[in-house]
Design a protein around this motif. Structure first.
Motif, PDB file in Angstrom:
ATOM      1  N   LEU A 299      -4.221 -13.659 -10.822  1.00  0.00           N
ATOM      2  CA  LEU A 299      -3.068 -14.149 -10.066  1.00  0.00           C
ATOM      3  C   LEU A 299      -2.151 -15.035 -10.902  1.00  0.00           C
ATOM      4  CD1 LEU A 299      -4.771 -15.125  -6.684  1.00  0.00           C
ATOM      5  CD2 LEU A 299      -3.826 -12.918  -7.381  1.00  0.00           C
ATOM      6  N   LYS A 300      -2.611 -15.398 -12.105  1.00  0.00           N
ATOM      7  CA  LYS A 300      -1.831 -16.266 -13.011  1.00  0.00           C
ATOM      8  C   LYS A 300      -1.573 -17.651 -12.412  1.00  0.00           C
ATOM      9  CE  LYS A 300      -1.608 -12.904 -15.922  1.00  0.00           C
ATOM     10  NZ  LYS A 300      -2.895 -12.602 -16.466  1.00  0.00           N
ATOM     11  N   MET A 301      -2.472 -18.074 -11.504  1.00  0.00           N
ATOM     12  CA  MET A 301      -2.381 -19.443 -11.003  1.00  0.00           C
ATOM     13  C   MET A 301      -2.839 -20.390 -12.105  1.00  0.00           C
ATOM     14  SD  MET A 301      -3.874 -19.063  -7.101  1.00  0.00           S
ATOM     15  CE  MET A 301      -4.060 -20.819  -6.890  1.00  0.00           C
TER      16      MET A 301
ATOM     17  N   ASP B  94      -0.836 -18.445  -1.868  1.00  0.00           N
ATOM     18  CA  ASP B  94       0.285 -17.567  -1.570  1.00  0.00           C
ATOM     19  C   ASP B  94       0.002 -16.156  -2.087  1.00  0.00           C
ATOM     20  OD1 ASP B  94       3.530 -18.059  -0.979  1.00  0.00           O
ATOM     21  OD2 ASP B  94       3.027 -16.253  -2.099  1.00  0.00           O
ATOM     22  N   VAL B  95       0.109 -15.164  -1.224  1.00  0.00           N
ATOM     23  CA  VAL B  95      -0.200 -13.785  -1.595  1.00  0.00           C
ATOM     24  C   VAL B  95       0.957 -13.118  -2.332  1.00  0.00           C
ATOM     25  CG1 VAL B  95       0.527 -12.666   0.551  1.00  0.00           C
ATOM     26  CG2 VAL B  95      -1.374 -11.703  -0.750  1.00  0.00           C
ATOM     27  N   MET B  96       2.172 -13.610  -2.144  1.00  0.00           N
ATOM     28  CA  MET B  96       3.337 -13.001  -2.784  1.00  0.00           C
ATOM     29  C   MET B  96       3.598 -13.558  -4.181  1.00  0.00           C
ATOM     30  SD  MET B  96       4.197 -11.126  -0.269  1.00  0.00           S
ATOM     31  CE  MET B  96       4.081 -11.086   1.482  1.00  0.00           C
ATOM     32  N   PHE B  97       3.491 -14.887  -4.323  1.00  0.00           N
ATOM     33  CA  PHE B  97       3.853 -15.561  -5.572  1.00  0.00           C
ATOM     34  C   PHE B  97       2.808 -16.614  -5.971  1.00  0.00           C
ATOM     35  CE2 PHE B  97       7.712 -14.144  -3.441  1.00  0.00           C
ATOM     36  CZ  PHE B  97       8.317 -13.407  -4.443  1.00  0.00           C
ATOM     37  N   PRO B  98       1.548 -16.213  -6.157  1.00  0.00           N
ATOM     38  CA  PRO B  98       0.511 -17.201  -6.495  1.00  0.00           C
ATOM     39  C   PRO B  98       0.735 -17.857  -7.855  1.00  0.00           C
ATOM     40  CG  PRO B  98      -0.329 -14.973  -6.749  1.00  0.00           C
ATOM     41  CD  PRO B  98       1.020 -14.856  -6.105  1.00  0.00           C
TER      42      PRO B  98
END
Length: 183
Positions: free
Chosen positions: A54-56, A71-75
């Motif tokens: 997710l690149k968090m 956030d599922v759209m922009f994690p």
């Protein structure tokens, strides 16, 4: 004021136009990874999944409890500092889809932050180092470092200095009480 970027839309509401703003395959991949992470009993595995797929930005020794929903759209817009705790069933949003626009904003959670269960964090919010967020809080604005906040809408309960003074007083009273028990 939250730090979000606004993107106006025309015709139908922005949610109807969701896949013009984020690819469907990205959302599907994110959904699967988040569901695996939400139910994972391993904090290390959960953090690895979120960092890798997710690149968090999640520092080591940070704990996301069971059922936390990034956030599922922009994690990739979520950053969580070292040694922080995000409580059970907390939702961290980096997007808002509204009627005439959608908004995106980075969510920055500092070091040694404690977020209580069932909290919702809105896009564009920064939670400062050492802050404590009470359970079931709607975090709709920045939280100062070291502050204790809570409620819906969120309000500052104690600033850093007030919290430190309260802890010193409590410690002093506990010490005095234990000294009386000894004599």
């Amino acid at each position: 004021m939250r730090k979000t970027t606004r993107y106006p839309v025309t015709k139908s509401n922005s949610l109807w136009q969701i896949y013009k703003t984020v690819p469907l395959l990205k959302v599907c991949k994110n959904f699967i990874v988040i569901q695996l992470g939400r139910y994972s009993p391993s904090l290390k595995l959960k953090n690895w999944l979120y960092r890798t797929f997710l690149k968090m930005k999640i520092d080591y020794e940070t704990a996301l409890a069971l059922m936390v929903m990034p956030d599922v759209m922009f994690p990739e817009k979520i950053s969580i500092g070292k040694n922080s705790i995000v409580g059970y069933n907390t939702t961290i949003l980096a997007h808002e889809y509204l009627i005439e626009e959608y908004r995106l904003g980075d969510v920055i959670i500092g070091d040694e932050v404690m977020i209580g269960a069932n909290t919702t964090i809105l896009p564009g919010v920064t939670i400062g180092d050492g802050a404590i967020v009470s359970a079931s809080t709607l975090v709709h604005e920045d939280v100062p470092a070291g502050a204790f906040v809570g409620g819906n809408p969120m309000r500052v309960i104690y600033k850093k200095e007030e919290r430190e003074e309260k802890m010193r007083t409590q410690s002093r009273l506990e010490t005095e009480g234990s000294n009386r028990d000894v004599t």
